[in-house]
Motif scaffolding. Structure first.
Motif, PDB file in Angstrom:
ATOM      1  N   LEU A 131     -31.693  97.125  46.384  1.00 24.94           N
ATOM      2  CA  LEU A 131     -32.123  97.470  47.744  1.00 24.94           C
ATOM      3  C   LEU A 131     -30.886  97.721  48.607  1.00 24.94           C
ATOM      4  CD1 LEU A 131     -34.926  94.798  48.411  1.00 24.94           C
ATOM      5  CD2 LEU A 131     -35.241  97.234  47.898  1.00 24.94           C
ATOM      6  N   LEU A 137     -32.574  98.396  55.607  1.00 24.06           N
ATOM      7  CA  LEU A 137     -33.953  98.127  55.183  1.00 24.06           C
ATOM      8  C   LEU A 137     -34.850  97.905  56.413  1.00 24.06           C
ATOM      9  CD1 LEU A 137     -35.251  97.968  52.425  1.00 24.06           C
ATOM     10  CD2 LEU A 137     -34.857  95.504  52.429  1.00 24.06           C
ATOM     11  N   GLY A 149     -39.479  98.665  45.486  1.00 23.66           N
ATOM     12  CA  GLY A 149     -38.223  98.430  44.756  1.00 23.66           C
ATOM     13  C   GLY A 149     -38.472  98.531  43.267  1.00 23.66           C
TER      14      GLY A 149
END
Ligand SMILES: Cc1cc2nc3c(=O)[nH]c(=O)nc-3n(C[C@H](O)[C@H](O)[C@H](O)COP(=O)(O)O)c2cc1C
Length: 344
Positions: A131, A137, A149
């Motif tokens: 990530l 994010l 993910g």
């Protein structure tokens, strides 16, 4: 029963996999018209190209769109390519080509790409190789996108679930393309069935070797909420692969993991370079620099109708894929899924 992707507006529990270098807007449009989630691979796009492709898709199809990015770390400094170039020297001589300028580098998700996501406001953003940092994010989520993910081990599935992703793509050892592994010292390919046995608190999207409705039914009954298909969509008219690659789809060819084409392990059809050098070599510069030195060889051979130096990314289901338009393929998959469920 309404499934996870159907709650987002899809008519099928199917994500057309993002496939950087192999497909773009045309495939996403056709898959979305069929009712699947369409994906745009953005790892090799500039923010401007990304915006243009999103506009092209939106003008032609409705439904949820997924934008896909890579989260690798660029090695600093750039790796030395001398040992790899020395290994390739006989091929340069044989083909009569010279090393050329490097092709565009696959760049990790960053501020500029995140700004493009904020503009585009896709339904879904999926990440490969882990990530991005928390601030990026948060911005993706702030733009209203669900975050998916990619996991290749049970440990990665738990890691992603603990970070509150909206879904985990369970990428089994059967999958074509780059393994998205990001935890641990080495690539540990894990069969999809083993990944699906891991129970986590977020929806799981099964990927790897799924090419027909019976495969989809099996993945769903093993606990997946949806599936992601790459190789099956490669055979679609709307994918952008070179003719020598297309000719191998639907035939009985061996596949295997190799780092030769990029510096990271990816699964593809075994070709001349993999056979002659062996599929895994220490001399290959670290990802994403591994593809630089091969670019002129690849272009030369492809112009000659050969995939000798090309990544022919495909999963273990490659022999069973069917050539048709992607819209028709999604319809066929749904009909087969209904039939398989009727039999169960
Ligand atoms: C040609 C090709 C390119 C791929 N490129 C990407 C990519 O850019 N981003 C990504 O997240 N996954 C990529 N993948 C992996 C797919 O997301 C998915 O895990 C895989 O296709 C599933 O296995 P299957 O090919 O057996 O269906 C690629 C796969 C293939 C076959």
């Amino acid at each position: 029963m309404v499934g996870f992707l159907e709650t987002l507006g899809a008519r099928a529990p199917i994500v057309q996999a993002p496939m950087a270098g192999a497909a773009g807007a045309a495939l996403a449009i056709a898959a979305m018209r069929g009712g699947a989630v369409g994906s745009l691979p953005c790892a090799m796009l500039t923010p401007e190209q990304l915006a243009a492709q999103v506009a092209e898709v939106r003008a032609a199809a409705n439904g949820p769109l997924n934008l896909n990015f890579f989260c690798h770390r660029l090695p600093e400094p750039a790796p030395d390519e001398n040992a790899w170039r020395a290994l390739l020297a006989p091929y340069y001589a044989e083909e009569g080509v010279a090393p050329g300028p490097p092709p565009p580098l696959r760049r990790p998700f960053d501020d500029a790409l995140c700004a493009a996501v904020e503009q585009a406001r896709p339904a879904i953003v999926s990440f490969h190789f882990g990530l991005p940092e928390a601030s990026l994010l948060a911005r993706v989520r702030g733009a209203g996108a669900l975050v998916f993910g990619n996991a290749t081990t049970a440990e990665e599935m738990r890691w992603l679930a603990a970070r509150d992703v909206d879904a985990v793509i369970a990428q089994g050892a059967e999958a074509g393309g780059h393994s998205g592994w990001f935890l641990g010292p080495a690539h540990r390919p894990t069969p999809l069935a083993e990944l699906l046995a891991e129970k986590i608190a977020v929806p799981v999207i099964a990927a790897g070797g799924i090419v027909d409705g019976a495969d989809i039914a099996r993945a769903l009954s093993a606990g997946a909420s949806a599936v992601q298909l790459g190789t099956a969509f490669l055979a679609a008219r709307e994918s952008g692969i070179a003719a020598p690659f297309r000719a191998l789809l639907g035939t009985r060819v061996p596949t295997g993991f190799t780092n030769l084409f990029s510096g990271r392990e990816a699964q593809g059809i075994v070709n001349r370079l993999m056979r002659e050098l062996g599929p895994i070599r220490d001399e290959v510069p670290a990802f994403p620099y591994g593809s630089n030195a091969l670019a002129p060889l690849r272009a030369h051979a492809e112009a000659d109708g050969r995939g000798d130096y090309s990544p022919l990314w495909a999963g273990t289901g490659v022999a069973r894929v069917r050539a048709m338009g992607a819209e028709e393929l999604v319809g066929r998959l749904l009909a087969e899924l209904a039939q398989a469920r009727g039999r169960a």
